[in-house]
Write a protein that holds these residues in place. Structure first.
Motif, PDB file in Angstrom:
ATOM      1  N   VAL A 101      -6.325  47.116  19.090  1.00  8.55           N
ATOM      2  CA  VAL A 101      -5.189  47.928  18.669  1.00  8.55           C
ATOM      3  C   VAL A 101      -5.692  49.107  17.845  1.00  8.55           C
ATOM      4  N   PRO A 102      -5.221  50.337  18.118  1.00  9.33           N
ATOM      5  CA  PRO A 102      -5.597  51.460  17.247  1.00  9.33           C
ATOM      6  C   PRO A 102      -4.928  51.300  15.877  1.00  9.33           C
ATOM      7  N   PHE A 103      -5.716  51.506  14.829  1.00 17.52           N
ATOM      8  CA  PHE A 103      -5.217  51.322  13.469  1.00 17.52           C
ATOM      9  C   PHE A 103      -5.754  52.452  12.598  1.00 17.52           C
ATOM     10  N   PRO A 104      -4.898  53.101  11.795  1.00 21.42           N
ATOM     11  CA  PRO A 104      -5.383  54.202  10.946  1.00 21.42           C
ATOM     12  C   PRO A 104      -6.108  53.679   9.701  1.00 21.42           C
ATOM     13  N   PHE A 105      -7.216  54.333   9.353  1.00 22.26           N
ATOM     14  CA  PHE A 105      -7.971  54.012   8.151  1.00 22.26           C
ATOM     15  C   PHE A 105      -8.147  55.270   7.314  1.00 22.26           C
ATOM     16  N   LEU A 106      -8.100  55.114   6.016  1.00 21.27           N
ATOM     17  CA  LEU A 106      -8.369  56.216   5.094  1.00 21.27           C
ATOM     18  C   LEU A 106      -9.863  56.207   4.808  1.00 21.27           C
ATOM     19  N   THR A 107     -10.551  57.293   5.142  1.00 18.24           N
ATOM     20  CA  THR A 107     -11.993  57.376   4.925  1.00 18.24           C
ATOM     21  C   THR A 107     -12.303  58.556   4.022  1.00 18.24           C
ATOM     22  N   GLN A 108     -13.446  58.455   3.327  1.00 15.34           N
ATOM     23  CA  GLN A 108     -13.899  59.513   2.431  1.00 15.34           C
ATOM     24  C   GLN A 108     -15.252  60.002   2.924  1.00 15.34           C
ATOM     25  N   LYS A 109     -15.447  61.321   2.828  1.00 12.48           N
ATOM     26  CA  LYS A 109     -16.680  61.903   3.348  1.00 12.48           C
ATOM     27  C   LYS A 109     -17.155  63.010   2.425  1.00 12.48           C
ATOM     28  N   GLY A 110     -18.454  63.080   2.247  1.00 13.84           N
ATOM     29  CA  GLY A 110     -19.057  64.183   1.502  1.00 13.84           C
ATOM     30  C   GLY A 110     -19.116  63.936   0.009  1.00 13.84           C
ATOM     31  N   GLU A 111     -19.761  64.914  -0.682  1.00  9.28           N
ATOM     32  CA  GLU A 111     -19.912  64.813  -2.133  1.00  9.28           C
ATOM     33  C   GLU A 111     -18.568  64.911  -2.840  1.00  9.28           C
ATOM     34  N   GLU A 112     -17.683  65.735  -2.310  1.00  7.92           N
ATOM     35  CA  GLU A 112     -16.386  65.934  -2.967  1.00  7.92           C
ATOM     36  C   GLU A 112     -15.422  64.794  -2.683  1.00  7.92           C
ATOM     37  N   GLN A 113     -15.871  63.809  -1.893  1.00  8.59           N
ATOM     38  CA  GLN A 113     -15.023  62.681  -1.522  1.00  8.59           C
ATOM     39  C   GLN A 113     -13.742  63.151  -0.842  1.00  8.59           C
ATOM     40  N   GLU A 114     -13.925  63.998   0.153  1.00  8.19           N
ATOM     41  CA  GLU A 114     -12.786  64.489   0.923  1.00  8.19           C
ATOM     42  C   GLU A 114     -12.208  63.340   1.742  1.00  8.19           C
ATOM     43  N   ARG A 115     -10.897  63.126   1.636  1.00  8.44           N
ATOM     44  CA  ARG A 115     -10.261  62.009   2.311  1.00  8.44           C
ATOM     45  C   ARG A 115      -9.553  62.485   3.574  1.00  8.44           C
ATOM     46  N   TYR A 116      -9.594  61.665   4.605  1.00  4.54           N
ATOM     47  CA  TYR A 116      -8.872  61.958   5.832  1.00  4.54           C
ATOM     48  C   TYR A 116      -8.575  60.646   6.556  1.00  4.54           C
ATOM     49  N   LEU A 117      -7.606  60.693   7.463  1.00  2.00           N
ATOM     50  CA  LEU A 117      -7.249  59.525   8.257  1.00  2.00           C
ATOM     51  C   LEU A 117      -8.030  59.530   9.561  1.00  2.00           C
ATOM     52  N   SER A 118      -8.492  58.354   9.953  1.00  2.00           N
ATOM     53  CA  SER A 118      -9.141  58.216  11.247  1.00  2.00           C
ATOM     54  C   SER A 118      -8.602  56.960  11.922  1.00  2.00           C
ATOM     55  N   LEU A 119      -8.651  56.968  13.231  1.00  2.00           N
ATOM     56  CA  LEU A 119      -8.201  55.804  14.003  1.00  2.00           C
ATOM     57  C   LEU A 119      -9.402  55.002  14.456  1.00  2.00           C
ATOM     58  N   SER A 120      -9.303  53.708  14.334  1.00  2.00           N
ATOM     59  CA  SER A 120     -10.324  52.813  14.823  1.00  2.00           C
ATOM     60  C   SER A 120      -9.661  51.719  15.635  1.00  2.00           C
ATOM     61  N   LEU A 121     -10.382  51.219  16.620  1.00  2.00           N
ATOM     62  CA  LEU A 121      -9.875  50.107  17.401  1.00  2.00           C
ATOM     63  C   LEU A 121     -10.299  48.810  16.730  1.00  2.00           C
ATOM     64  N   VAL A 122      -9.328  47.999  16.349  1.00  2.00           N
ATOM     65  CA  VAL A 122      -9.585  46.740  15.664  1.00  2.00           C
ATOM     66  C   VAL A 122      -8.961  45.598  16.452  1.00  2.00           C
ATOM     67  N   PRO A 123      -9.498  44.389  16.305  1.00  4.14           N
ATOM     68  CA  PRO A 123      -8.853  43.245  16.945  1.00  4.14           C
ATOM     69  C   PRO A 123      -7.444  43.031  16.386  1.00  4.14           C
ATOM     70  N   MET A 124      -6.601  42.424  17.196  1.00  2.74           N
ATOM     71  CA  MET A 124      -5.201  42.230  16.824  1.00  2.74           C
ATOM     72  C   MET A 124      -5.055  41.445  15.511  1.00  2.74           C
ATOM     73  N   GLU A 125      -5.962  40.518  15.239  1.00  8.17           N
ATOM     74  CA  GLU A 125      -5.877  39.699  14.018  1.00  8.17           C
ATOM     75  C   GLU A 125      -6.081  40.528  12.764  1.00  8.17           C
ATOM     76  N   GLU A 126      -6.890  41.592  12.837  1.00  6.01           N
ATOM     77  CA  GLU A 126      -7.171  42.417  11.666  1.00  6.01           C
ATOM     78  C   GLU A 126      -6.079  43.458  11.407  1.00  6.01           C
ATOM     79  N   ALA A 127      -5.356  43.823  12.422  1.00 10.43           N
ATOM     80  CA  ALA A 127      -4.293  44.825  12.260  1.00 10.43           C
ATOM     81  C   ALA A 127      -3.133  44.169  11.570  1.00 10.43           C
TER      82      ALA A 127
END
Length: 79
Positions: free
Chosen positions: A53-79
């Motif tokens: 199942v596609p599930f949105p995750f909040l991720t941080q990137k870079g020195e400034e800790q820039e946040r953005y949403l990304s989609l990852s495919l996870v098993p149904m039990e984790e969603a």
């Protein structure tokens, strides 16, 4: 002219008065339901093809800790 022919203009006026809010309400409901149904269909299609199942995750990137949403495919039990 029969009674039926004379009563139709009054019915037509009443129908036209109530048609505006009915059409507005119908359009509002369809405008809410159609996008949700499209998203649900896409998620169901991805699950059918991949088993995950596609599930949105909040991720941080870079020195400034820039946040953005990304989609990852996870098993149904984790969603």
């Amino acid at each position: 002219m029969s009674n039926r022919d004379r009563s139709l203009p009054a019915f037509s006026i009443v129908y036209n008065i109530f048609a505006v809010p009915y059409n507005f309400l119908f359009g509002f409901v369809v405008g809410l339901v159609a996008p949700l149904a499209a998203i649900a269909a896409m998620v169901a299609g991805v699950r059918l093809l991949t088993g995950r199942v596609p599930f949105p995750f909040l991720t941080q990137k870079g020195e400034e800790q820039e946040r953005y949403l990304s989609l990852s495919l996870v098993p149904m039990e984790e969603a």
